[in-house]
Design a protein around this motif. Structure first.
Motif, PDB file in Angstrom:
ATOM      1  N   UNK A  51       0.805  -1.226   0.000  1.00  0.00           N
ATOM      2  CA  UNK A  51       0.000   0.000   0.000  1.00  0.00           C
ATOM      3  C   UNK A  51       0.840   1.279   0.000  1.00  0.00           C
ATOM      4  N   UNK A  52       2.123   1.165  -0.360  1.00  0.00           N
ATOM      5  CA  UNK A  52       2.924   2.379  -0.423  1.00  0.00           C
ATOM      6  C   UNK A  52       2.476   3.309  -1.547  1.00  0.00           C
ATOM      7  N   UNK A  53       1.615   2.820  -2.425  1.00  0.00           N
ATOM      8  CA  UNK A  53       1.048   3.704  -3.451  1.00  0.00           C
ATOM      9  C   UNK A  53       0.202   4.806  -2.813  1.00  0.00           C
ATOM     10  N   UNK A  54      -0.208   4.604  -1.567  1.00  0.00           N
ATOM     11  CA  UNK A  54      -1.013   5.631  -0.884  1.00  0.00           C
ATOM     12  C   UNK A  54      -0.259   6.949  -0.760  1.00  0.00           C
ATOM     13  N   UNK A  55       1.066   6.885  -0.706  1.00  0.00           N
ATOM     14  CA  UNK A  55       1.855   8.110  -0.568  1.00  0.00           C
ATOM     15  C   UNK A  55       1.907   8.933  -1.857  1.00  0.00           C
ATOM     16  N   UNK A  56       1.530   8.325  -2.963  1.00  0.00           N
ATOM     17  CA  UNK A  56       1.840   8.922  -4.256  1.00  0.00           C
ATOM     18  C   UNK A  56       0.647   9.427  -5.040  1.00  0.00           C
ATOM     19  N   UNK A  57      -0.545   9.039  -4.660  1.00  0.00           N
ATOM     20  CA  UNK A  57      -1.684   9.479  -5.464  1.00  0.00           C
ATOM     21  C   UNK A  57      -2.945   9.508  -4.618  1.00  0.00           C
ATOM     22  N   UNK A  58      -3.946  10.142  -5.151  1.00  0.00           N
ATOM     23  CA  UNK A  58      -5.220  10.249  -4.453  1.00  0.00           C
ATOM     24  C   UNK A  58      -5.894   8.886  -4.408  1.00  0.00           C
ATOM     25  N   UNK A  59      -6.122   8.400  -3.213  1.00  0.00           N
ATOM     26  CA  UNK A  59      -6.792   7.112  -3.046  1.00  0.00           C
ATOM     27  C   UNK A  59      -8.040   7.301  -2.189  1.00  0.00           C
ATOM     28  N   UNK A  60      -8.802   8.318  -2.509  1.00  0.00           N
ATOM     29  CA  UNK A  60     -10.000   8.605  -1.719  1.00  0.00           C
ATOM     30  C   UNK A  60     -11.015   7.469  -1.801  1.00  0.00           C
ATOM     31  N   UNK A  61     -10.874   6.596  -2.798  1.00  0.00           N
ATOM     32  CA  UNK A  61     -11.785   5.461  -2.915  1.00  0.00           C
ATOM     33  C   UNK A  61     -11.364   4.252  -2.111  1.00  0.00           C
ATOM     34  N   UNK A  62     -10.267   4.379  -1.340  1.00  0.00           N
ATOM     35  CA  UNK A  62      -9.725   3.237  -0.610  1.00  0.00           C
ATOM     36  C   UNK A  62     -10.265   3.126   0.809  1.00  0.00           C
ATOM     37  N   UNK A  63     -11.341   3.855   1.136  1.00  0.00           N
ATOM     38  CA  UNK A  63     -11.851   3.848   2.510  1.00  0.00           C
ATOM     39  C   UNK A  63     -12.120   2.441   3.040  1.00  0.00           C
ATOM     40  N   UNK A  64     -12.775   1.537   2.288  1.00  0.00           N
ATOM     41  CA  UNK A  64     -13.011   0.201   2.848  1.00  0.00           C
ATOM     42  C   UNK A  64     -11.723  -0.514   3.232  1.00  0.00           C
ATOM     43  N   UNK A  65     -10.668  -0.315   2.448  1.00  0.00           N
ATOM     44  CA  UNK A  65      -9.395  -0.974   2.756  1.00  0.00           C
ATOM     45  C   UNK A  65      -8.707  -0.331   3.951  1.00  0.00           C
ATOM     46  N   UNK A  66      -8.794   0.993   4.047  1.00  0.00           N
ATOM     47  CA  UNK A  66      -8.223   1.675   5.209  1.00  0.00           C
ATOM     48  C   UNK A  66      -8.984   1.266   6.471  1.00  0.00           C
ATOM     49  N   UNK A  67     -10.291   1.144   6.363  1.00  0.00           N
ATOM     50  CA  UNK A  67     -11.088   0.666   7.502  1.00  0.00           C
ATOM     51  C   UNK A  67     -10.672  -0.748   7.884  1.00  0.00           C
ATOM     52  N   UNK A  68     -10.383  -1.583   6.886  1.00  0.00           N
ATOM     53  CA  UNK A  68      -9.943  -2.951   7.167  1.00  0.00           C
ATOM     54  C   UNK A  68      -8.627  -2.952   7.923  1.00  0.00           C
ATOM     55  N   UNK A  69      -7.720  -2.037   7.555  1.00  0.00           N
ATOM     56  CA  UNK A  69      -6.438  -1.941   8.243  1.00  0.00           C
ATOM     57  C   UNK A  69      -6.634  -1.602   9.714  1.00  0.00           C
TER      58      UNK A  69
END
Length: 331
Positions: free
Chosen positions: A119-137
């Motif tokens: 998930x280091x791609x999170x540092x590089x681009x807008x991932x506003x659609x990744x909420x379910x995965x961030x919640x899973x973390x």
């Protein structure tokens, strides 16, 4: 076989796996691949005629930095983390399955979660659609910290102190040395001068030393120990967690604070972070102040320390993050 790498002959690996009874006598090893960038250990994907598996081997040094010695038994401690965590069905859902551990060669065999990316791609681009995965973390971390173990399990679990002492240098000492041999201007022009203010801040360094003492202590929660986007995998089946080699029983605020630091460095929307953190309902025994201090520490060490991240930040953005981090540590 004493040393594992992607250039090892497939026939050698096949014989080894059969000797360990990790594959059947009928299985055939086709190829060996590098599944990703490993920092601490050698990691190899073994492609079989049917299916695949992952092998990890620890060496007496850090794989990415061979000049840095490291305790070779770290992969054994990682295997014990999986043994404990796998008893919790919810945690087991997010972890690779364990195939076996060879204590003679320090080789650990795991289920291959499949092609994916950390998930280091999170540092590089807008991932506003990744909420379910961030919640899973966040949900995984809460479940890990809430899992209760017997006194016998806690006493018998290794303190992992040798690896923590190595990590302690990079978390709490190295970033604050006036001359540590690492020119931060090679990361971003002007960063070295910015960092000097924090290297000379005695009040800050006193707080950092106190946090370091807490890190080398103990606690009642099983920690992942390095809970950041590089230890998370996005695969076909969703969010997964890997690489708990820095694990120990410690304060849950440590894992939590580190995680929040990376949310900040990834510039995730504040509304997303607030929503995700609802998956970690903190009780009266959770030390929110300690968690904030750990968040600040992790931001500081990532920006002015050796363990750099692929951050797409301007110098002004880094300066703002450092100022916020220092305030969190000293507040």
């Amino acid at each position: 076989m004493t040393e594992l790498n992607v250039h090892t002959l497939p026939q050698t690996i096949e014989l080894y796996l059969k000797e360990q009874q990790w594959i059947t006598p009928e299985d055939k090893v086709l190829t060996l691949e590098k599944p990703g960038e490993g920092n601490m250990n050698v990691v190899v994907r073994v492609q079989l005629e049917e299916g695949s598996l992952i092998l990890k081997q620890s060496r007496p040094f850090v794989q990415k930095y061979p000049q840095i010695p490291a305790p070779i038994e770290r992969v054994a401690i990682e295997s014990q983390f999986y043994d404990l965590a796998s008893d919790n069905d919810m945690l087991d859902t997010f972890l690779p399955g364990v195939i076996g551990y060879d204590d003679e060669h320090y080789i650990f065999a795991l289920e291959d979660l499949g092609a994916g990316a950390d998930y280091t791609f999170l540092y590089q681009k807008d991932e506003s659609g990744a909420l379910p995965e961030i919640e899973a973390a966040v949900k995984f971390l809460y479940a890990l910290h809430q899992t209760r173990f017997s006194e016998k399990e806690m006493r018998s679990f290794p303190d992992n102190l040798a690896l923590r002492k190595l990590n302690h240098e990079h978390l709490f000492v190295y970033p604050y040395l006036l001359d540590n041999g690492f020119d931060l201007d090679t990361v971003q022009e002007g960063l070295q001068a910015v960092a000097m203010a924090y290297k000379k801040d005695e009040a800050l360094k006193k707080e950092i030393d106190q946090l370091g003492a807490i890190y080398l202590g103990s606690g009642s929660a099983l920690l992942h120990g390095d809970y950041y986007p590089g230890s998370w995998l996005r695969v076909k089946n969703g969010f997964r967690v890997i690489d708990p080699e820095f694990t120990f029983f410690g304060p849950p605020e440590y894992d939590y604070g580190v995680m929040v630091a990376h949310f900040k460095m990834a510039r995730l929307p504040e509304t997303m972070v607030r929503t995700a953190l609802e998956q970690y309902p903190s009780g009266s025994d959770f030390d929110a102040e300690l968690a904030r201090k750990i968040t600040g520490m992790e931001i500081l060490r990532r920006i002015i320390g050796l363990a750099q991240l692929p951050l797409e930040l301007s110098l002004e953005e880094r300066k703002a993050l450092l100022a916020e981090a220092a305030q969190l540590v000293k507040s």
